[in-house]
Design a protein around this motif. Structure first.
Motif, short mmCIF file in Angstrom:
data_model
loop_
_atom_site.label_atom_id
_atom_site.label_comp_id
_atom_site.label_asym_id
_atom_site.label_seq_id
_atom_site.Cartn_x
_atom_site.Cartn_y
_atom_site.Cartn_z
N ALA A 152 3.48 -7.16 2.91
CA ALA A 152 4.68 -6.36 2.70
C ALA A 152 4.37 -5.14 1.84
N ALA A 153 3.61 -5.33 0.77
CA ALA A 153 3.24 -4.21 -0.10
C ALA A 153 2.37 -3.20 0.63
N PHE A 154 1.47 -3.70 1.47
CA PHE A 154 0.60 -2.80 2.24
C PHE A 154 1.42 -1.94 3.20
N VAL A 155 2.34 -2.57 3.92
CA VAL A 155 3.17 -1.82 4.88
C VAL A 155 4.04 -0.80 4.13
N LEU A 156 4.63 -1.20 3.01
CA LEU A 156 5.45 -0.27 2.23
C LEU A 156 4.61 0.89 1.71
N ALA A 157 3.40 0.59 1.25
CA ALA A 157 2.51 1.65 0.76
C ALA A 157 2.12 2.60 1.89
N ALA A 158 1.78 2.04 3.05
CA ALA A 158 1.40 2.87 4.20
C ALA A 158 2.57 3.73 4.65
N ASP A 159 3.78 3.23 4.52
CA ASP A 159 4.98 3.97 4.91
C ASP A 159 5.35 5.02 3.86
N LEU A 160 5.05 4.72 2.60
CA LEU A 160 5.44 5.62 1.52
C LEU A 160 4.64 6.93 1.52
N VAL A 161 3.40 6.88 1.95
CA VAL A 161 2.56 8.08 1.92
C VAL A 161 3.13 9.20 2.80
N PRO A 162 3.36 8.97 4.10
CA PRO A 162 3.93 10.07 4.90
C PRO A 162 5.35 10.42 4.47
N VAL B 75 10.20 4.64 24.39
CA VAL B 75 9.83 4.78 22.98
C VAL B 75 10.69 5.89 22.38
N PRO B 76 11.44 5.57 21.34
CA PRO B 76 12.33 6.58 20.76
C PRO B 76 11.57 7.70 20.07
N THR B 77 12.04 8.91 20.27
CA THR B 77 11.44 10.07 19.61
C THR B 77 12.48 10.90 18.87
N ASP B 78 13.76 10.50 18.97
CA ASP B 78 14.77 11.29 18.27
C ASP B 78 14.78 10.91 16.78
N ALA B 79 15.12 11.86 15.96
CA ALA B 79 15.03 11.70 14.51
C ALA B 79 15.91 10.56 13.99
N LYS B 80 17.12 10.46 14.49
CA LYS B 80 18.04 9.44 13.99
C LYS B 80 17.50 8.03 14.23
N THR B 81 16.98 7.78 15.41
CA THR B 81 16.43 6.46 15.72
C THR B 81 15.17 6.18 14.90
N LEU B 82 14.31 7.16 14.78
CA LEU B 82 13.08 6.98 14.01
C LEU B 82 13.38 6.71 12.54
N VAL B 83 14.38 7.39 12.00
CA VAL B 83 14.77 7.18 10.61
C VAL B 83 15.33 5.76 10.45
N ARG B 84 16.10 5.31 11.42
CA ARG B 84 16.63 3.93 11.37
C ARG B 84 15.51 2.90 11.46
N VAL B 85 14.55 3.12 12.34
CA VAL B 85 13.42 2.19 12.47
C VAL B 85 12.65 2.14 11.15
N ASP B 86 12.40 3.29 10.57
CA ASP B 86 11.70 3.36 9.30
C ASP B 86 12.47 2.61 8.22
N ALA B 87 13.77 2.79 8.17
CA ALA B 87 14.60 2.09 7.18
C ALA B 87 14.57 0.59 7.42
N GLY B 88 14.57 0.17 8.67
CA GLY B 88 14.50 -1.26 8.98
C GLY B 88 13.19 -1.88 8.52
N VAL B 89 12.10 -1.15 8.73
CA VAL B 89 10.79 -1.63 8.28
C VAL B 89 10.79 -1.75 6.76
N LYS B 90 11.29 -0.72 6.08
CA LYS B 90 11.33 -0.75 4.61
C LYS B 90 12.21 -1.88 4.10
N LEU B 91 13.35 -2.08 4.72
CA LEU B 91 14.25 -3.14 4.27
C LEU B 91 13.60 -4.52 4.48
N GLY B 92 13.04 -4.73 5.65
CA GLY B 92 12.39 -6.01 5.92
C GLY B 92 11.24 -6.30 4.98
#
Length: 126
Positions: free
Chosen positions: A82-92, A51-68
């Motif tokens: 899609a809106a729910f996942v984007l909203a849940a991601d936008l808060v943190p 499970v990745p814990t480095d910042a660069k990989t986590l930022v990429r995963v987050d961007a992939g989720v947002k893009l998808g």
């Protein structure tokens, strides 16, 4: 008819920022590293090493989720999910990225409030 126009408009901000992050994750990873480091210490021992814990990989995963999710929202495919996942991601993302309670910067306040407005649009979509 308005939803057909509103969904791509709402998702455009996520698409563009996610694409830029996927192309060059380093600036955002550098910004996110202190917060990721703080929470990395809280991971339980049973989390697998793969499970990745480095910042660069986590930022990429987050961007992939947002893009998808933004593509799904723009296309009208599973828009509520899609809106729910984007909203849940936008808060943190907002709480970590725009810490207005620590900064008196008016520009940070503007970005924070923009994210709150986008969150409102996402919640209206759900």
């Amino acid at each position: 008819m308005l939803k057909v126009l509103a969904r791509p408009m709402l998702s455009a901000v996520f698409m563009t920022s996610a694409w830029e992050t996927l192309k060059d994750p380093a600036p955002l990873a550098k910004h996110a590293e202190p917060m990721i480091e703080r929470y990395r210490k809280l991971l339980p021992d049973w989390v697998p090493e793969w499970v990745p814990t480095d910042a660069k990989t986590l930022v990429r995963v987050d961007a992939g989720v947002k893009l998808g999710c933004s593509v799904l929202l723009a296309a009208g495919r599973m828009p509520k999910l899609a809106a729910f996942v984007l909203a849940a991601d936008l808060v943190p993302t907002t709480l970590v990225g725009h810490r207005i309670w620590e900064s008196g910067d008016p520009e940070e306040r503007t970005h924070f409030l923009k994210n709150v407005a986008v969150l409102g649009g996402l919640l209206a979509t759900i």
